[in-house]
Design an enzyme around this catalytic site. Sequence first.
Site, PDB file in Angstrom:
ATOM      1  N   CYS A 123     -12.354  25.718 -25.000  1.00  0.00           N
ATOM      2  CA  CYS A 123     -12.614  25.902 -23.605  1.00  0.00           C
ATOM      3  C   CYS A 123     -11.536  26.483 -22.903  1.00  0.00           C
ATOM      4  O   CYS A 123     -11.800  27.534 -22.008  1.00  0.00           O
ATOM      5  CB  CYS A 123     -13.691  24.793 -22.605  1.00  0.00           C
TER       6      CYS A 123
ATOM      7  N   HIS B 106     -12.532  20.995 -17.497  1.00  0.00           N
ATOM      8  CA  HIS B 106     -13.206  22.016 -19.219  1.00  0.00           C
ATOM      9  C   HIS B 106     -13.206  22.647 -17.547  1.00  0.00           C
ATOM     10  O   HIS B 106     -13.499  22.696 -17.135  1.00  0.00           O
ATOM     11  CB  HIS B 106     -15.162  21.147 -18.480  1.00  0.00           C
TER      12      HIS B 106
ATOM     13  N   HIS C  33     -18.827  29.740 -22.111  1.00  0.00           N
ATOM     14  CA  HIS C  33     -17.764  29.184 -22.479  1.00  0.00           C
ATOM     15  C   HIS C  33     -18.060  28.465 -23.540  1.00  0.00           C
ATOM     16  O   HIS C  33     -18.851  28.505 -23.966  1.00  0.00           O
ATOM     17  CB  HIS C  33     -17.472  27.715 -21.271  1.00  0.00           C
TER      18      HIS C  33
END
Length: 241
Positions: free
Chosen positions: A135, A189, A201
């Site tokens: 990520c 994240h 993402h």
Amino acid sequence: MSLAPATLLKRLASACLLAAGCAAHAQGVAHAATAPPPGTMTGAYGQSLQQQQQASADRTATQPSPATKPAPAQDAVSRFLSERGLLNGGAEPSGSSRLLASVRDTASDLVLSAMNFLGVRYKLGGNSVENGFDCSGFTRHIFEMSVGLVLPRRADEQAKDSSLAAIRREELKPGDLVFFNTMRRTFSHVGIYVGEGKFIHAPRSGSAVRVEDMRDSYWAKRFTGARRADLKAAAEAPVTH
């Protein structure tokens, strides 16, 4: 041989009639050659009308025939989003229309750069197309490549970077970083907001870069904040080594 006076007079009369006939015939031929075709109007008014009609015919003959206007080509942004499955074909629903407008109007270069990597596989610790992305490796790569802003490597470090401003969820604009708690840890994240409640993402192992909706229950309850970079300043900053 001498002719009788009566006979001479008859022959002279015939010759005169023949000459008169020939003259009349010649005059008729000349008149026929110069006379206007049947139905043609003569006189000053008629000639004026004929001139107007001829001028109109000339304009019609020289005027280019109307060409069919080609349909405008679909612009690059629409085509790109459609090819990536982010817009429905035909009449767009209002949500897709708003998403398209937001991508065009705000941070479009960064968002479109990110969308170029849709489908690239997830790789823990990855930060390239060849090796895949995690990520934060994905967001770092996009910001550096598109606007020249080098972010920290980890998601929690990006959230704490002093060059990024904290913003509220209702203030989100395309190009903002969005953070989530997916590992029982705040800012574990990160993704890039693209508009209309959606973000792009690199999700997790076994998956690939994709667009998802932050309003889905999973993401909605894990959202922990957003950050905004000064993209214009970053793009205009001189490159340093």
